[in-house]
Scaffold this motif. Structure first.
Motif, PDB file in Angstrom:
ATOM      1  N   THR A   1      78.490 107.592 -56.102  1.00 38.80           N
ATOM      2  CA  THR A   1      78.065 108.314 -57.300  1.00 38.80           C
ATOM      3  C   THR A   1      77.253 107.415 -58.224  1.00 38.80           C
ATOM      4  O   THR A   1      76.231 107.836 -58.776  1.00 38.80           O
ATOM      5  CB  THR A   1      79.286 108.870 -58.044  1.00 38.80           C
ATOM      6  N   THR A   2      77.703 106.183 -58.403  1.00 42.57           N
ATOM      7  CA  THR A   2      76.958 105.257 -59.258  1.00 42.57           C
ATOM      8  C   THR A   2      75.573 104.946 -58.693  1.00 42.57           C
ATOM      9  O   THR A   2      74.649 104.622 -59.450  1.00 42.57           O
ATOM     10  CB  THR A   2      77.743 103.950 -59.443  1.00 42.57           C
ATOM     11  N   LEU A   3      75.432 105.032 -57.375  1.00 40.55           N
ATOM     12  CA  LEU A   3      74.113 104.827 -56.770  1.00 40.55           C
ATOM     13  C   LEU A   3      73.234 106.060 -56.892  1.00 40.55           C
ATOM     14  O   LEU A   3      72.010 105.950 -57.037  1.00 40.55           O
ATOM     15  CB  LEU A   3      74.268 104.451 -55.296  1.00 40.55           C
TER      16      LEU A   3
ATOM     17  N   VAL B   1      83.214 106.908 -55.830  1.00 42.03           N
ATOM     18  CA  VAL B   1      82.742 106.402 -57.125  1.00 42.03           C
ATOM     19  C   VAL B   1      81.513 105.510 -56.941  1.00 42.03           C
ATOM     20  O   VAL B   1      80.535 105.606 -57.695  1.00 42.03           O
ATOM     21  CB  VAL B   1      83.872 105.624 -57.831  1.00 42.03           C
ATOM     22  N   TYR B   2      81.547 104.665 -55.914  1.00 44.68           N
ATOM     23  CA  TYR B   2      80.418 103.763 -55.662  1.00 44.68           C
ATOM     24  C   TYR B   2      79.152 104.547 -55.304  1.00 44.68           C
ATOM     25  O   TYR B   2      78.061 104.261 -55.817  1.00 44.68           O
ATOM     26  CB  TYR B   2      80.782 102.799 -54.535  1.00 44.68           C
TER      27      TYR B   2
ATOM     28  N   LEU C   1      73.464 108.611 -59.242  1.00 47.24           N
ATOM     29  CA  LEU C   1      73.152 109.061 -60.605  1.00 47.24           C
ATOM     30  C   LEU C   1      71.831 108.501 -61.142  1.00 47.24           C
ATOM     31  O   LEU C   1      71.050 109.259 -61.737  1.00 47.24           O
ATOM     32  CB  LEU C   1      74.309 108.706 -61.545  1.00 47.24           C
TER      33      LEU C   1
END
Length: 292
Positions: free
Chosen positions: A25-27, A22-23, A29
């Motif tokens: 992915t947030t970077l 998740v971390y 996107l």
């Protein structure tokens, strides 16, 4: 009991893996969004409200627009002067490279003296670093500006290089741990061969810690390249690219796709540094070599 502990560790491992995904992915996107947006036209992004989708038609004109209109205006003695993007890049290189050298080697040399030599003042230096990191320094900016003006350091690159030449900060602790980890066998063997203290430091110990030194240099370069507040305050006549990008986003005619294109132009040197030295940045630093 053992099975229960193993099962708990397995669940914890998968939870940590999910959080890491998740971390990451947030970077990723925002970068994906920027790559899609920089090729959109202004009407595609705004009028058609294509904010998060793929471009309806790819255009490279945003980069040309950002390059031509990315001038940074600076008021020098009542005269408004504009600096082009190449001039801003040159200012950023002078600021980032000079500060990188002083902000790396001053804590490195200080940490070497504290870690490798046993004297009481070394503990004082170490305590000062810890206290300076814990206690917040509030209201020092006006006094620093007055000091730099009085010493002739204000609005000069070499003045900022001197301001960054201090050993207070996390990198002192990084170098301190590195030098403490190195066995004293190297120093003792060199002293038996008649090597002086400077020779031991520059020819033996520092080369063993070159991995740490190089990594800190890369990290500080990225830090200073992205900085715009310090140059804006201490280098008002020499705008850097980060300040130019900040000023460009405030222009009323700059559309979001053009702003993103400008951002990618500014980020290009950092991307090149990462591609060239990513193995160094992502590799664990180990030091060894003692052989009987």
């Amino acid at each position: 009991m053992a099975k229960g502990v193993a099962k708990s560790k397995g669940i914890l491992k998968w939870v940590l893996l999910a959080l890491l995904i998740v971390y990451v992915t947030t970077l990723a996107l925002p970068l994906v969004w920027a790559l899609m947006t920089c090729f959109k036209t202004g009407s595609d992004y705004g009028y058609y409200e294509n904010v998060i989708g793929f471009p309806s038609s790819f255009t490279f004109g945003n980069f040309a627009t950002a390059w031509v209109n990315g001038n940074a205006g600076v008021d020098i003695n009542g005269m408004l002067l504009y600096f082009t993007i190449p001039q801003q890049f040159l200012n950023s290189l002078l600021y980032a490279c000079g500060c990188m050298v002083t902000a790396t080697f001053i804590p490195c040399i200080t940490a070497y003296a504290v870690a490798r030599y046993k004297y009481k003042f070394g503990r004082v230096v170490y305590t000062i670093v810890i206290v300076a990191m814990i206690l917040p320094i509030v209201g020092s900016l006006p006094s620093e500006i007055q000091m730099t003006r009085a010493l002739g350091l204000f609005d000069t690159f070499w003045g900022l290089w001197i301001l960054k030449a201090n050993f207070l900060g996390i990198y002192f602790l990084v170098f301190y741990a590195q030098f403490k980890m190195l066995p004293y066998d190297y120093t003792e063997a060199a002293k038996i061969d008649g090597a002086s203290n400077p020779r031991i430091m520059f020819s033996i110990i520092l080369p063993l810690a070159k991995g740490t030194i190089f990594t800190v240099m890369l990290l500080t370069f990225v830090q200073f390249w992205n900085d715009y507040q310090i140059p804006m305050v201490y280098l008002p006549s020499h705008p850097v690219v980060a300040y130019g990008m900040y000023q460009f986003t405030l222009k009323p005619y700059s559309e979001v796709p053009v702003q993103v294109a400008y951002m990618l132009i500014v980020a290009a040197p950092i991307l090149a540094v990462f591609i060239a030295f990513h193995k160094r940045l992502m590799t664990n630093l180990t030091v060894g070599g003692i052989k009987g």
